[in-house]
Design a protein around this motif. Sequence first.
Motif, PDB file in Angstrom:
ATOM      1  N   ILE A  87       0.859  -1.186   0.000  1.00  0.00           N
ATOM      2  CA  ILE A  87       0.000   0.000   0.000  1.00  0.00           C
ATOM      3  C   ILE A  87       0.895   1.235   0.000  1.00  0.00           C
ATOM      4  N   ILE A  88       0.688   2.094  -0.977  1.00  0.00           N
ATOM      5  CA  ILE A  88       1.481   3.317  -1.091  1.00  0.00           C
ATOM      6  C   ILE A  88       0.741   4.423  -0.348  1.00  0.00           C
ATOM      7  N   PRO A  89       1.360   4.991   0.687  1.00  0.00           N
ATOM      8  CA  PRO A  89       0.672   6.038   1.455  1.00  0.00           C
ATOM      9  C   PRO A  89       0.533   7.327   0.642  1.00  0.00           C
ATOM     10  N   VAL A  90      -0.536   8.028   0.883  1.00  0.00           N
ATOM     11  CA  VAL A  90      -0.800   9.294   0.213  1.00  0.00           C
ATOM     12  C   VAL A  90      -0.528  10.419   1.204  1.00  0.00           C
ATOM     13  N   ASN A  91       0.191  11.449   0.753  1.00  0.00           N
ATOM     14  CA  ASN A  91       0.505  12.586   1.599  1.00  0.00           C
ATOM     15  C   ASN A  91      -0.640  13.599   1.479  1.00  0.00           C
ATOM     16  N   TYR A  92      -1.551  13.593   2.443  1.00  0.00           N
ATOM     17  CA  TYR A  92      -2.721  14.461   2.398  1.00  0.00           C
ATOM     18  C   TYR A  92      -2.374  15.922   2.679  1.00  0.00           C
ATOM     19  N   GLU A  93      -1.270  16.169   3.387  1.00  0.00           N
ATOM     20  CA  GLU A  93      -0.889  17.547   3.690  1.00  0.00           C
ATOM     21  C   GLU A  93      -0.567  18.315   2.400  1.00  0.00           C
ATOM     22  N   ASP A  94       0.119  17.668   1.453  1.00  0.00           N
ATOM     23  CA  ASP A  94       0.420  18.335   0.193  1.00  0.00           C
ATOM     24  C   ASP A  94      -0.865  18.672  -0.578  1.00  0.00           C
TER      25      ASP A  94
END
Length: 131
Positions: A117-124
């Motif tokens: 699972i590739i994490p998604v950077n929600y802050e960006d």
Amino acid sequence: MRLCRHRARGSLSASLRQILPALLKPEVAATLKRTVETLMEKGAVVRNLENLGERTLPYKISKHNQRHTRGGYFLIDFVSPPAAVSDVLEHLGRDIDIIRSSVLKHQVIKTEECMGIIPVNYEDNLITKQK
């Protein structure tokens, strides 16, 4: 998030289509249980069981000295060794509660190597939307 599909090497992904006579629910459940147990004994992994409903057959089918005009359609998705399919069909052909059964092979989908699972950077994503 990206998920990957895995399938064991040397296995066959397929669906078993069955037509059962118009029976009561307990009898249908017992027949489907026997079918799933047969698949599992031959090394298959059952993924899904779907009831497609009861309907009039396209033509009269004679099986085990009975003529059938209505039947219940069921679809069982499974993964198994390719050699087990012929054994399963032979075994199910002797079952008196099954009018017809056939195996539909699924097309082999080429999948990429799974990296998890590739994490998604929600802050960006939030920072670009605020600008």
